[in-house]
Design an enzyme around this catalytic site. Structure first.
Site, PDB file in Angstrom:
ATOM      1  N   HIS A 218      29.461  15.315  19.342  1.00 27.26           N
ATOM      2  CA  HIS A 218      28.664  14.280  20.005  1.00 27.26           C
ATOM      3  C   HIS A 218      29.056  14.127  21.465  1.00 27.26           C
ATOM      4  O   HIS A 218      28.310  13.558  22.250  1.00 27.26           O
ATOM      5  CB  HIS A 218      28.762  12.942  19.258  1.00 27.26           C
ATOM      6  CG  HIS A 218      30.133  12.388  19.112  1.00 27.26           C
ATOM      7  ND1 HIS A 218      30.928  12.620  18.015  1.00 27.26           N
ATOM      8  CD2 HIS A 218      30.861  11.578  19.912  1.00 27.26           C
ATOM      9  CE1 HIS A 218      32.072  11.976  18.138  1.00 27.26           C
ATOM     10  NE2 HIS A 218      32.056  11.339  19.296  1.00 27.26           N
ATOM     11  N   ASP A 248      30.418  18.210  13.522  1.00 26.23           N
ATOM     12  CA  ASP A 248      30.508  17.452  14.771  1.00 26.23           C
ATOM     13  C   ASP A 248      31.561  18.123  15.640  1.00 26.23           C
ATOM     14  O   ASP A 248      32.707  17.700  15.688  1.00 26.23           O
ATOM     15  CB  ASP A 248      30.887  15.997  14.461  1.00 26.23           C
ATOM     16  CG  ASP A 248      30.909  15.111  15.702  1.00 26.23           C
ATOM     17  OD1 ASP A 248      30.581  15.615  16.795  1.00 26.23           O
ATOM     18  OD2 ASP A 248      31.271  13.924  15.578  1.00 26.23           O
ATOM     19  N   GLY A 335      38.116   5.151  21.624  1.00 27.91           N
ATOM     20  CA  GLY A 335      39.161   5.680  22.483  1.00 27.91           C
ATOM     21  C   GLY A 335      39.968   6.739  21.781  1.00 27.91           C
ATOM     22  O   GLY A 335      40.727   7.473  22.412  1.00 27.91           O
ATOM     23  N   SER A 337      38.406   9.077  19.770  1.00 26.15           N
ATOM     24  CA  SER A 337      37.472  10.134  19.389  1.00 26.15           C
ATOM     25  C   SER A 337      37.941  11.511  19.828  1.00 26.15           C
ATOM     26  O   SER A 337      38.432  11.692  20.938  1.00 26.15           O
ATOM     27  CB  SER A 337      36.105   9.863  20.006  1.00 26.15           C
ATOM     28  OG  SER A 337      35.168  10.794  19.556  1.00 26.15           O
ATOM     29  N   SER A 353      35.790  12.326  14.372  1.00 28.52           N
ATOM     30  CA  SER A 353      34.346  12.237  14.567  1.00 28.52           C
ATOM     31  C   SER A 353      33.935  10.781  14.726  1.00 28.52           C
ATOM     32  O   SER A 353      33.367  10.386  15.737  1.00 28.52           O
ATOM     33  CB  SER A 353      33.612  12.867  13.383  1.00 28.52           C
ATOM     34  OG  SER A 353      32.217  12.644  13.475  1.00 28.52           O
TER      35      SER A 353
END
Length: 494
Positions: A218, A248, A335, A337, A353
């Site tokens: 993403h 992802d 924060g 990710s 993810s």
């Protein structure tokens, strides 16, 4: 030829900031090696490390065929538990026991559970829902976040009921499923709506031999070019990105082909854990996650091949469904990710993810399997090019990751100057850096300052504020200040 070297903070494969954690999670001692045992000639379960249990599970799945109904690692007994459908051929059960597994009979076959998951996908793909096969209960574990109410909740529960008794459980979580943009060893991009911050996941070598890194998909669909500082020029460009859909993950290539990278996880205070391989997750095994907002946390894998339905951030009222994820009870917050999910023995397992909850109340967090991302992109895990220093030194040399040692008197993993030792230091994910001791990088700041600064703590790049300032002053963020966390207070999430 002169080669460009990414500073240690940028090149480390972990998604954690260079921080000294106030309550770091200690990496536990290695489990006992595999052992054979028998009593009166009868086969008894072997004592295994989680990684060995994963290998055995894969072998037994092939051996048992349709009788195999999942498996998990019992961390307390250090044994692999294999589910076998009731009424299975006794001979294959005997063979599984001889191989060293603890065998138990269950009602639901793997095929029936997967069919149930397909029914959920067809009838209950609702934003804020997730499901995965739970081998411990031999059921589908269905979760709904706080946004699933009214007609949506009724639709979900009726679908679960339609699967039949004993096929699935459903629970509510107080949080909300979301992709956790921001975090880690920060990377930045400019996108519609402002600055996007994600984390560099794992450094890899792309199929064509060029240096690259993996991060969340993403992030890769949000922006094409990425920088290692909020206002800096781009240093890497997205080559492949998958989100939503079957995964992802993104492969991002460094623009400079001479970039040298390292294969380690930054666990705080400038300390690192060497990454030696990629491994599939095993339900029940202990895993560690590093992220800039919340630091180092651990927990267990609770499900595999999970499906998560995120509320779309680009299509109003839409759903971004992602499949094939690892489900855990490790906490995470915005924060974190893209942060590294890894094991105590240096195996790369996943990249953050999204999820629900926080590190106060807990929750579920989902991770992209590293092995699947490597297979899809054709990349290989590890250093790119010669000269990538092993361990924690930033200018070469070798340092080992020692979770229990204290970083004092210049011992640690700093690079170039400051209090840290550039060569031969001992990595300590929990020690507090004081009096120039620990992981100073280029500067002479006290603690783990990166590139200068007179503050105390782990500020990145400059500034004298107390706390974790983002570029300057006091606050929570990356690139300056002299605090303990590289958060994201001055950046916007998607």
């Amino acid at each position: 030829m002169s080669h460009k070297r990414i500073p240690k903070r940028k090149a480390a494969i972990a998604a954690g900031s260079v921080v000294a954690l106030g309550a770091a999670v200690m990496l536990l001692p290695n489990a006992n090696a595999s052992q054979d045992g028998s009593s009166n000639g009868a086969a008894v379960p072997k004592t295994l490390k989680a990684t060995d249990a994963s290998d055995l599970a894969a072998q037994l799945q092939t051996l048992l065929g349709q009788s195999f109904a999942g498996s998990y690692y019992d961390a307390a007994s250090k044994q692999l538990v294999v589910n076998v459908v009731s009424g299975s051929n006794n001979q294959v059960v005997v063979e599984a026991k001889k191989a060293g597994a603890q065998v138990r009979e269950v009602k639901n076959s793997l095929a029936s559970l997967k069919s149930g998951a397909q029914t959920l996908k067809a009838k209950a793909t609702i934003p804020g829902t997730a499901w995965a096969i739970d081998p411990k209960t031999n059921k589908l574990a269905v979760t709904a976040d706080r946004s699933v109410t009214g007609a949506k909740w009724a639709r979900l529960t009726s679908t679960v009921k339609s699967l039949g008794g004993g096929m699935a459980t459903v629970k509510k979580t107080s949080g909300k499923f979301k992709t956790l943009v921001s975090g880690g060893d920060a990377i930045f991009a400019q996108a519609q709506g402002g600055t996007v911050r994600c984390s560099l996941g794992f450094n890899v070598t792309a199929k064509d031999g060029s240096p690259a890194f993996l991060t969340a998909g993403h992030c890769g669909v949000a922006a094409k070019q990425w920088s290692d500082s909020q206002t800096g020029k781009p240093i890497a460009t997205v080559d492949q990105a998958t989100f939503p859909g079957n995964g992802d993950f993104s492969l991002v290539k460094y623009d400079d082909p001479n970039t040298k990278t390292t294969s380690d996880v930054n666990v705080g205070g400038g300390q690192t854990v060497q990454i030696t391989k990629a491994a599939d997750a095993t339900v029940g095994e202990q895993v560690f996650r590093m992220g800039s907002t919340t630091g180092l946390h651990n927990g267990q894998v609770t499900g595999l091949d999970a499906t998560v339905n995120f509320a779309s951030e680009t299509v109003p009222g839409g759903t971004d469904t992602v499949t094939g994820l690892i489900q855990t009870n490790v906490c995470a917050e915005a924060g974190d990710s893209g942060g590294s999910l890894f094991t105590q023995d240096g195996s790369a397992v996943g990249m953050t993810s999204g999820g629900s909850g926080d590190c106060t109340a807990g929750g579920e967090t989902f991770f992209q399997p590293v092995t699947a991302a490597l297979q899809a992109t054709g990349a290989t895990l590890g250093d790119s090019g010669a000269g990538a220093g092993a361990g924690a030194g930033n200018q070469g040399g070798s340092a080992s990751a020692d979770p229990s040692a204290s970083a004092t008197d210049g011992t640690g993993a700093g690079g170039q100057a400051g209090g840290g030792a550039a060569v031969g230091g001992t990595a300590d994910p929990s020690a507090a850096a004081t009096d120039g001791t620990g992981a100073g990088n280029q500067g002479a700041g006290t603690g783990a300052g990166d590139q200068s600064g007179a503050g105390t703590g782990a500020g990145d790049q400059s500034g004298a504020g107390t706390g974790a300032g983002d570029q300057s002053g006091t606050g929570t963020g990356a690139q300056s200040g002299a605090g303990a966390n590289n958060g994201s207070s001055l950046t916007q999430t998607r």
